[in-house]
Design a protein around this motif. Structure first.
Motif, PDB file in Angstrom:
ATOM      1  N   LEU A  55      70.749 -62.280 -37.463  1.00  0.00           N
ATOM      2  CA  LEU A  55      69.476 -62.699 -36.880  1.00  0.00           C
ATOM      3  C   LEU A  55      69.485 -64.181 -36.519  1.00  0.00           C
ATOM      4  O   LEU A  55      68.949 -64.576 -35.481  1.00  0.00           O
ATOM      5  CB  LEU A  55      68.325 -62.373 -37.833  1.00  0.00           C
ATOM      6  N   GLN A  56      70.115 -65.004 -37.352  1.00  0.00           N
ATOM      7  CA  GLN A  56      70.227 -66.430 -37.037  1.00  0.00           C
ATOM      8  C   GLN A  56      71.019 -66.628 -35.745  1.00  0.00           C
ATOM      9  O   GLN A  56      70.651 -67.438 -34.892  1.00  0.00           O
ATOM     10  CB  GLN A  56      70.905 -67.196 -38.186  1.00  0.00           C
ATOM     11  N   SER A  57      72.102 -65.882 -35.605  1.00  0.00           N
ATOM     12  CA  SER A  57      72.935 -65.982 -34.408  1.00  0.00           C
ATOM     13  C   SER A  57      72.169 -65.573 -33.152  1.00  0.00           C
ATOM     14  O   SER A  57      72.210 -66.262 -32.132  1.00  0.00           O
ATOM     15  CB  SER A  57      74.177 -65.101 -34.581  1.00  0.00           C
ATOM     16  N   TYR A  58      71.464 -64.461 -33.234  1.00  0.00           N
ATOM     17  CA  TYR A  58      70.714 -63.996 -32.067  1.00  0.00           C
ATOM     18  C   TYR A  58      69.485 -64.858 -31.816  1.00  0.00           C
ATOM     19  O   TYR A  58      69.072 -65.029 -30.674  1.00  0.00           O
ATOM     20  CB  TYR A  58      70.387 -62.507 -32.191  1.00  0.00           C
ATOM     21  N   ARG A  59      68.952 -65.465 -32.849  1.00  0.00           N
ATOM     22  CA  ARG A  59      67.844 -66.407 -32.661  1.00  0.00           C
ATOM     23  C   ARG A  59      68.331 -67.599 -31.844  1.00  0.00           C
ATOM     24  O   ARG A  59      67.669 -68.045 -30.914  1.00  0.00           O
ATOM     25  CB  ARG A  59      67.297 -66.871 -34.007  1.00  0.00           C
ATOM     26  N   GLN A  60      69.524 -68.110 -32.180  1.00  0.00           N
ATOM     27  CA  GLN A  60      70.084 -69.239 -31.433  1.00  0.00           C
ATOM     28  C   GLN A  60      70.361 -68.841 -29.984  1.00  0.00           C
ATOM     29  O   GLN A  60      70.107 -69.612 -29.054  1.00  0.00           O
ATOM     30  CB  GLN A  60      71.367 -69.746 -32.095  1.00  0.00           C
ATOM     31  N   LYS A  61      70.856 -67.636 -29.791  1.00  0.00           N
ATOM     32  CA  LYS A  61      71.129 -67.150 -28.429  1.00  0.00           C
ATOM     33  C   LYS A  61      69.837 -67.115 -27.610  1.00  0.00           C
ATOM     34  O   LYS A  61      69.808 -67.554 -26.462  1.00  0.00           O
ATOM     35  CB  LYS A  61      71.777 -65.772 -28.488  1.00  0.00           C
TER      36      LYS A  61
END
Length: 131
Positions: free
Chosen positions: A89-95
């Motif tokens: 979720l952190q990764s996709y939030r950054q994306k």
């Protein structure tokens, strides 16, 4: 167990087409649905919530194959207690944050052109490059 939904109802609720729901079940992205005595699919609120999560992840650009890695994770647990889910979720939030930033730059460019009644290309630059 709470409210139940037909495939048509859960489709309308989540925005997934009935064909997409069947496909996701077939490829193992969604668990096999419970069935009534007549064989019709029955979905519960938890199923709808997983479908809404899939819709959200799809909009981030995550592939169905990548989503499969997260289907087995305990969704009812606190996100912080499931490191893989938290990291995903952190990764996709950054994306998404990066995409928003890119879209804001594009919007600013268009607004500047519209507000100043400009051509899309800088006329000074295009004439100097032609020389």
């Amino acid at each position: 167990m709470g409210d139940t939904f037909s495939i048509k109802q859960v489709s309308k609720r989540t925005g997934l087409t009935e064909d997409a729901i069947r496909h996701y079940e077939k490829i193992g992205l969604l668990p096999p649905p419970k069935r009534k005595d007549n064989g019709h699919r029955v979905y519960h609120i938890e199923d709808a919530e997983i479908m809404e999560l899939i819709m959200c992840l799809k909009k981030t650009g995550m592939s169905l194959e990548d989503m499969k890695a997260y289907v087995h994770l305990p969704f009812k647990e606190n996100i912080q207690s499931v490191p893989e889910l938290n990291a995903m979720l952190q990764s996709y939030r950054q994306k998404i944050t990066d995409q928003i930033s890119d879209l804001q730059r594009i919007l600013q460019f268009i607004d500047d052109k519209l507000n100043h009644n400009q051509s899309l290309l800088n006329p000074d630059r295009s004439t100097s490059e032609e020389s």
